[in-house]
Design a protein around this motif. Structure first.
Motif, mmCIF file in Angstrom:
data_model
loop_
_atom_site.group_PDB
_atom_site.id
_atom_site.type_symbol
_atom_site.label_atom_id
_atom_site.label_comp_id
_atom_site.label_asym_id
_atom_site.label_seq_id
_atom_site.Cartn_x
_atom_site.Cartn_y
_atom_site.Cartn_z
ATOM 1 N N TRP A 53 0.778 -1.324 0.053
ATOM 2 C CA TRP A 53 0.054 0.075 0.103
ATOM 3 C C TRP A 53 1.178 1.193 -0.001
ATOM 4 O O TRP A 53 1.978 1.351 0.557
ATOM 5 C CB TRP A 53 -0.986 -0.103 1.175
ATOM 6 N N VAL A 107 0.271 5.339 0.073
ATOM 7 C CA VAL A 107 -0.617 6.400 0.193
ATOM 8 C C VAL A 107 0.289 7.647 0.447
ATOM 9 O O VAL A 107 1.082 7.629 1.608
ATOM 10 C CB VAL A 107 -1.561 6.052 1.368
ATOM 11 N N ALA A 126 -9.096 0.768 -4.175
ATOM 12 C CA ALA A 126 -8.423 1.111 -5.448
ATOM 13 C C ALA A 126 -8.752 2.564 -6.087
ATOM 14 O O ALA A 126 -8.073 3.122 -6.401
ATOM 15 C CB ALA A 126 -8.626 0.084 -6.421
ATOM 16 N N GLY A 179 -9.486 4.888 -4.218
ATOM 17 C CA GLY A 179 -9.450 6.015 -3.191
ATOM 18 C C GLY A 179 -10.301 6.998 -2.686
ATOM 19 O O GLY A 179 -10.262 7.866 -1.793
ATOM 20 N N GLN A 193 -2.807 7.632 -4.221
ATOM 21 C CA GLN A 193 -2.284 6.385 -3.995
ATOM 22 C C GLN A 193 -1.459 6.014 -5.413
ATOM 23 O O GLN A 193 -1.582 6.762 -6.533
ATOM 24 C CB GLN A 193 -3.248 5.262 -3.805
ATOM 25 N N GLN A 194 -0.541 5.369 -5.326
ATOM 26 C CA GLN A 194 0.464 4.568 -6.010
ATOM 27 C C GLN A 194 0.155 3.279 -6.340
ATOM 28 O O GLN A 194 -0.262 2.720 -5.239
ATOM 29 C CB GLN A 194 1.919 5.147 -6.056
ATOM 30 N N LYS A 195 0.436 2.547 -7.636
ATOM 31 C CA LYS A 195 0.617 1.311 -7.848
ATOM 32 C C LYS A 195 1.258 0.650 -6.732
ATOM 33 O O LYS A 195 2.530 1.080 -6.380
ATOM 34 C CB LYS A 195 0.705 0.777 -8.976
ATOM 35 N N THR A 196 0.877 -0.599 -6.235
ATOM 36 C CA THR A 196 1.502 -1.477 -5.457
ATOM 37 C C THR A 196 2.245 -2.180 -6.233
ATOM 38 O O THR A 196 2.115 -2.360 -7.569
ATOM 39 C CB THR A 196 0.676 -2.287 -4.300
ATOM 40 N N PRO A 249 -3.266 0.647 -7.681
ATOM 41 C CA PRO A 249 -3.568 1.184 -6.504
ATOM 42 C C PRO A 249 -4.204 0.689 -5.424
ATOM 43 O O PRO A 249 -5.081 -0.186 -5.607
ATOM 44 C CB PRO A 249 -3.812 2.680 -6.800
ATOM 45 N N ASP A 282 2.485 11.038 -12.443
ATOM 46 C CA ASP A 282 1.788 9.944 -12.893
ATOM 47 C C ASP A 282 2.684 8.703 -13.188
ATOM 48 O O ASP A 282 3.716 8.643 -14.036
ATOM 49 C CB ASP A 282 0.941 10.236 -13.778
ATOM 50 N N ALA A 300 6.607 2.500 -6.738
ATOM 51 C CA ALA A 300 6.444 2.846 -5.304
ATOM 52 C C ALA A 300 7.795 3.165 -4.617
ATOM 53 O O ALA A 300 7.905 3.986 -3.769
ATOM 54 C CB ALA A 300 6.000 1.389 -4.531
#
Length: 186
Positions: free
Chosen positions: A87, A89, A106, A108, A117-120, A125, A157, A161
């Motif tokens: 995760w 955030v 996902a 948010g 949030q960013q991609k895990t 996300p 963008d 992570a």
């Protein structure tokens, strides 16, 4: 009592008081170093959890905190040393002191306004719960909330992570950590 004894006692008392008011992260859903319940485990890759993010709360952030970030990482994942991001955030407003159970959707939509949030490492996300390989010893899941000296991180963008983690650490003025564990039998 000698001057040295009084000095040592005063120092010990000051340290105890400082620790009582130190930046702390806790969860009603995950005890320190305790097993993580199936409700919070990933659903997929052979895991059959509900993939619900746990409730988290923090207190006593350092003076000057202008925002928070939350990073959840499994350092025990067999990835050649990179671990696994569960995760990511950031841009949580300074007035935020908790995230409700299930906030890690996902989209948010259950996060405070302005949070991102960013991609895990699952490729999307939002919260991605524990799912270590079957038969591995229980993995550690390190939840860290960071107090940041900036109101907003300017994250491009599609950033990884790891890039978010770099930016978070470059702007951190304090952090608090909670570690849970999870393992699967063969």
């Amino acid at each position: 009592m000698s001057v040295l004894s009084r000095t040592v006692a005063a120092g010990a008392l000051a340290l105890a008081c400082a620790n009582a008011f130190a930046f702390q992260l806790s969860s009603p859903d995950i005890g320190p170093r305790a097993a993580i319940a199936n409700k919070f485990v990933f659903k997929g890759f052979g895991c059959e959890g509900e993939n619900v993010s746990p409730a988290l709360s923090w207190k006593a952030p350092p003076a000057g905190t202008k925002s928070f970030a939350l990073l959840v990482h499994d350092p025990d994942a067999p990835t050649g040393g990179a671990g696994w991001w569960h995760w990511v955030v950031y841009n949580l407003p300074a007035g935020t002191a908790s995230l409700a159970q299930g906030a890690g959707t996902a989209d948010g939509s259950r996060l405070p306004a302005g949070a991102a949030q960013q991609k895990t490492d699952f490729g999307a996300p939002g919260w991605g719960g524990p799912c270590p390989p079957a038969g591995d010893k229980p993995h550690r899941y390190v939840f860290t909330v960071y107090a940041l000296k900036v109101e907003k991180l300017d994250i491009p963008d599609g950033a990884s992570a790891s890039l978010v983690g770099f930016m978070v650490n470059a702007n951190a003025i304090g952090k608090a950590t909670l570690i849970g564990k999870y393992g699967r039998k063969k």
